[in-house]
Design a protein around this motif. Structure first.
Motif, PDB file in Angstrom:
ATOM      1  N   ALA A  17      -1.884   1.485 -11.563  1.00  0.00           N
ATOM      2  CA  ALA A  17      -2.969   1.291 -10.604  1.00  0.00           C
ATOM      3  C   ALA A  17      -3.733  -0.004 -10.899  1.00  0.00           C
ATOM      4  CB  ALA A  17      -3.921   2.486 -10.635  1.00  0.00           C
ATOM      5  N   ARG A  18      -3.918  -0.321 -12.178  1.00  0.00           N
ATOM      6  CA  ARG A  18      -4.579  -1.591 -12.533  1.00  0.00           C
ATOM      7  C   ARG A  18      -3.769  -2.777 -12.024  1.00  0.00           C
ATOM      8  NH1 ARG A  18      -7.964  -3.248 -16.830  1.00  0.00           N
ATOM      9  NH2 ARG A  18      -9.470  -1.671 -17.467  1.00  0.00           N
ATOM     10  N   VAL A  19      -2.453  -2.716 -12.194  1.00  0.00           N
ATOM     11  CA  VAL A  19      -1.598  -3.822 -11.751  1.00  0.00           C
ATOM     12  C   VAL A  19      -1.665  -3.973 -10.226  1.00  0.00           C
ATOM     13  CG1 VAL A  19       0.772  -4.663 -11.631  1.00  0.00           C
ATOM     14  CG2 VAL A  19      -0.080  -3.618 -13.738  1.00  0.00           C
ATOM     15  N   LEU A  20      -1.560  -2.855  -9.514  1.00  0.00           N
ATOM     16  CA  LEU A  20      -1.621  -2.913  -8.059  1.00  0.00           C
ATOM     17  C   LEU A  20      -2.989  -3.393  -7.573  1.00  0.00           C
ATOM     18  CD1 LEU A  20       0.230   0.439  -7.249  1.00  0.00           C
ATOM     19  CD2 LEU A  20       1.122  -1.886  -6.972  1.00  0.00           C
ATOM     20  N   ALA A  21      -4.044  -2.978  -8.258  1.00  0.00           N
ATOM     21  CA  ALA A  21      -5.386  -3.436  -7.878  1.00  0.00           C
ATOM     22  C   ALA A  21      -5.542  -4.937  -8.105  1.00  0.00           C
ATOM     23  CB  ALA A  21      -6.441  -2.662  -8.669  1.00  0.00           C
ATOM     24  N   ALA A  22      -4.962  -5.446  -9.189  1.00  0.00           N
ATOM     25  CA  ALA A  22      -5.023  -6.890  -9.433  1.00  0.00           C
ATOM     26  C   ALA A  22      -4.297  -7.655  -8.330  1.00  0.00           C
ATOM     27  CB  ALA A  22      -4.412  -7.215 -10.795  1.00  0.00           C
ATOM     28  N   ALA A  23      -3.144  -7.134  -7.892  1.00  0.00           N
ATOM     29  CA  ALA A  23      -2.427  -7.776  -6.788  1.00  0.00           C
ATOM     30  C   ALA A  23      -3.247  -7.740  -5.500  1.00  0.00           C
ATOM     31  CB  ALA A  23      -1.083  -7.087  -6.580  1.00  0.00           C
ATOM     32  N   GLN A  24      -3.941  -6.648  -5.281  1.00  0.00           N
ATOM     33  CA  GLN A  24      -4.765  -6.544  -4.074  1.00  0.00           C
ATOM     34  C   GLN A  24      -5.948  -7.506  -4.136  1.00  0.00           C
ATOM     35  OE1 GLN A  24      -3.893  -4.599  -1.462  1.00  0.00           O
ATOM     36  NE2 GLN A  24      -5.563  -5.607  -0.362  1.00  0.00           N
ATOM     37  N   ARG A  25      -6.553  -7.665  -5.305  1.00  0.00           N
ATOM     38  CA  ARG A  25      -7.633  -8.643  -5.439  1.00  0.00           C
ATOM     39  C   ARG A  25      -7.125 -10.052  -5.158  1.00  0.00           C
ATOM     40  NH1 ARG A  25      -9.428  -5.301  -9.721  1.00  0.00           N
ATOM     41  NH2 ARG A  25      -8.065  -6.428 -11.157  1.00  0.00           N
ATOM     42  N   LYS A  70      -6.053   3.208   0.122  1.00  0.00           N
ATOM     43  CA  LYS A  70      -5.603   2.020   0.847  1.00  0.00           C
ATOM     44  C   LYS A  70      -4.562   2.339   1.910  1.00  0.00           C
ATOM     45  CE  LYS A  70      -4.759  -2.350   1.740  1.00  0.00           C
ATOM     46  NZ  LYS A  70      -5.688  -3.170   2.505  1.00  0.00           N
ATOM     47  N   LEU A  71      -3.700   3.324   1.667  1.00  0.00           N
ATOM     48  CA  LEU A  71      -2.598   3.576   2.608  1.00  0.00           C
ATOM     49  C   LEU A  71      -3.098   3.945   4.000  1.00  0.00           C
ATOM     50  CD1 LEU A  71       0.376   3.778   3.214  1.00  0.00           C
ATOM     51  CD2 LEU A  71       0.310   6.151   2.401  1.00  0.00           C
ATOM     52  N   PRO A  72      -3.952   4.962   4.169  1.00  0.00           N
ATOM     53  CA  PRO A  72      -4.405   5.255   5.548  1.00  0.00           C
ATOM     54  C   PRO A  72      -5.177   4.087   6.167  1.00  0.00           C
ATOM     55  CG  PRO A  72      -5.652   6.520   3.935  1.00  0.00           C
ATOM     56  CD  PRO A  72      -4.510   5.914   3.204  1.00  0.00           C
ATOM     57  N   LEU A  73      -5.937   3.386   5.339  1.00  0.00           N
ATOM     58  CA  LEU A  73      -6.667   2.228   5.871  1.00  0.00           C
ATOM     59  C   LEU A  73      -5.705   1.122   6.291  1.00  0.00           C
ATOM     60  CD1 LEU A  73      -9.340   0.844   6.460  1.00  0.00           C
ATOM     61  CD2 LEU A  73      -9.416   0.099   4.077  1.00  0.00           C
ATOM     62  N   ALA A  74      -4.647   0.906   5.508  1.00  0.00           N
ATOM     63  CA  ALA A  74      -3.668  -0.116   5.861  1.00  0.00           C
ATOM     64  C   ALA A  74      -2.946   0.230   7.155  1.00  0.00           C
ATOM     65  CB  ALA A  74      -2.655  -0.289   4.726  1.00  0.00           C
ATOM     66  N   ALA A  75      -2.695   1.518   7.381  1.00  0.00           N
ATOM     67  CA  ALA A  75      -2.059   1.925   8.642  1.00  0.00           C
ATOM     68  C   ALA A  75      -2.966   1.616   9.830  1.00  0.00           C
ATOM     69  CB  ALA A  75      -1.727   3.417   8.592  1.00  0.00           C
ATOM     70  N   ALA A  83       0.830  -1.205   0.000  1.00  0.00           N
ATOM     71  CA  ALA A  83       0.000   0.000   0.000  1.00  0.00           C
ATOM     72  C   ALA A  83       0.862   1.252   0.000  1.00  0.00           C
ATOM     73  CB  ALA A  83      -0.930  -0.003   1.209  1.00  0.00           C
ATOM     74  N   LEU A  84       1.957   1.249   0.769  1.00  0.00           N
ATOM     75  CA  LEU A  84       2.851   2.407   0.820  1.00  0.00           C
ATOM     76  C   LEU A  84       3.544   2.627  -0.518  1.00  0.00           C
ATOM     77  CD1 LEU A  84       4.246   4.630   2.443  1.00  0.00           C
ATOM     78  CD2 LEU A  84       5.933   2.928   3.191  1.00  0.00           C
ATOM     79  N   VAL A  85       4.075   1.548  -1.101  1.00  0.00           N
ATOM     80  CA  VAL A  85       4.760   1.684  -2.394  1.00  0.00           C
ATOM     81  C   VAL A  85       3.788   2.149  -3.473  1.00  0.00           C
ATOM     82  CG1 VAL A  85       6.011   0.424  -4.172  1.00  0.00           C
ATOM     83  CG2 VAL A  85       6.493  -0.027  -1.764  1.00  0.00           C
TER      84      VAL A  85
END
Length: 477
Positions: free
Chosen positions: A67-75, A121-126, A29-31
């Motif tokens: 963002a699409r790539v990161l979203a796919a990893a999150q899914r 996602k970052l503040p939520l992940a924290a 999330a940070l990266v």
């Protein structure tokens, strides 16, 4: 929420999966936040300038692609740890020419939603990381305080001056009691037990917010989801109809048809055993052969008219005597085949449309409850009768769920409730068995059946029970 649920929650697989999701979610999330935010900010600034507009647009498209790539990893992470399996967005449509491809990528709604999720996602992940590490670390430290004080000597008594503090998991507030004796460490232990029971719930709340973001930003849109559901239910309906026709053909071919063929053969053998009609010139039965009429009949030994030929007593018509026992066996076989064929045809017809539904779904469910080997408590509240298709689906769902409860749950009783509320029919089957049921096996077939009419199926089956399966159907197909 029962006391049993509260006591079991810290040790369930779901709790540890959610804790792992919260812990491993912060680094990506940070990266992702830094990369996407930098690309969007620089791209927007360059686009607003006259000289760097082209480079800025390219950076914006790069941010959306990332963002699409990161979203796919999150899914994928959510699917592995949370069981949230979200379908991926459709690919970016093809376009001709550099300007066309650039325009299509800038209009990519799924890419912009993915970028929004990465930034949120970052503040939520924290918060998720603190909900796990803060509470669980405080819990472990407080629970282990008597051990650390008494056995490990972490707080040696130097004239009564040694002391320890109860760890406060909250980032604000003080007033945590200070422990100066070994007996006081059990106060920290009691606080640790309380924290242990509370620890899973803040993380679960943070994960619930993440689920909401996943469905809202990374899940399919309302129109897209509706189109996909219609396509899937149409395919399921076609496959179900084809499977039904194949099953009917197989049951008729392997069941009733075989019985009827055997019946015809038995009747044919019975007719041959009875011999030819006396009023017709039929050849002799039973293997007695005449050559040149009665005068030329072949005899064994010194023969005269009426002598025994080939072990069969002849007469003027050349007929053999009737074997009553053999004919009786043939008649019994024919009767048994006819009875079994009728029974199989009756079962086949019942599988297409149960006769119990002729008087409505309440009477059909009452019949199911009466035939169950487990005690069934039935509650029906259907002021208006559903359409026949909905009644049939609800009946077969109730029958399948009762069968599953009897075979697999180890339950001592089942509760069936059918009610019509808020414009929908809800069929709820609850058993007090061992629990642990998942949406697979036979329940997958039920889900496919109810989805053909825009229905739904929900399973709530924690380890240890109870199991609650809710089927939601529209009042008409």
């Amino acid at each position: 929420m029962s006391v049993r649920t509260v006591l079991r929650t810290p040790f369930t697989r779901r709790t540890w999966s959610e804790a792992a999701y919260c812990v491993v979610g912060l680094p990506p999330a940070l990266v992702g936040f830094v990369l996407v935010l930098v690309l969007l900010a620089v791209g927007t600034a360059l686009t607003l300038s006259l000289l760097g507009a082209v480079v800025g647009l390219l950076l914006l498209t790069a941010a959306l692609g990332l963002a699409r790539v990161l979203a796919a990893a999150q899914r994928g992470l959510a699917a592995r740890l949370l069981g949230e399996r979200l379908p991926g967005p459709p690919p970016v449509p093809a376009a001709s020419g550099p300007l066309g491809r650039l325009d299509v990528r800038l209009r990519d709604g799924a890419g912009w939603r993915s970028a929004g999720y990465v930034l949120a996602k970052l503040p939520l992940a924290a918060v998720q990381l603190y909900a796990v590490l803060g509470l669980w670390v405080a819990t472990l430290l407080n629970l282990s305080l008597p051990l650390r004080w008494g056995l490990l000597g972490q707080y040696p008594d130097h004239g009564g001056g040694a002391e320890a503090s109860v760890v406060n998991p909250l980032p604000f507030g003080g007033g945590a009691p200070h422990i100066t004796t070994f007996g006081g460490t059990w106060v920290a232990f009691a606080i640790g037990v309380g924290l242990l029971l509370v620890a899973p719930w803040p993380a679960r709340g943070a994960v619930a917010m993440d689920r909401w973001l996943l469905h809202g930003l990374l899940g399919p849109g309302a129109l897209e989801s509706r189109v996909r559901d219609l396509e899937e239910t149409r395919a399921l309906a076609v496959d179900d109809s084809a499977a039904l026709l194949r099953r009917l053909e197989r049951d008729l071919h392997d069941g009733a048809q075989v019985r009827l063929v055997a019946l015809a053969m038995s009747l044919d053998m019975l007719r041959e055993g009875l011999g030819a009609d006396p009023g017709t010139d039929a050849p002799a039965a039973g293997g007695a052969r005449t050559e040149g009429g009665a005068e030329g009949a072949r005899t064994e030994g010194a023969g005269t008219e009426g002598a025994r030929t080939d072990g069969v007593r002849g007469d003027e018509g050349g007929r053999s005597p009737v074997d009553a026992a053999r004919l009786r066996r043939l008649a019994d076989t024919a009767h048994r085949n006819a009875t079994e064929a009728l029974s199989e045809l009756r079962d086949l017809a019942r599988g297409i449309h149960p006769p119990a539904l002729d008087d409505g779904l309440p009477d059909a469910l009452d019949t199911l409850a009466a035939r169950s080997v487990l005690p069934v408590r039935l509650t029906v509240d259907l002021p208006r009768r559903p359409t026949p298709a909905i009644e049939t689906i609800a009946y077969f769902c109730a029958a399948e769920l009762l069968t599953n409860a009897i075979k697999h749950s180890g339950a001592r009783g089942v509760e069936v409730e059918a009610a019509q509320r808020d414009g929908a029919i809800r069929l709820r089957v609850t058993d007090d068995g061992r629990g642990g049921a998942t949406l697979g096996g036979g329940l997958t077939g039920l889900l496919q059946r109810v989805r053909t009419v825009d229905g739904g199926l929900d399973v709530d089956s924690p380890e240890g029970g109870p199991t609650v399966v809710t089927v939601t159907l529209p009042p008409h197909a």
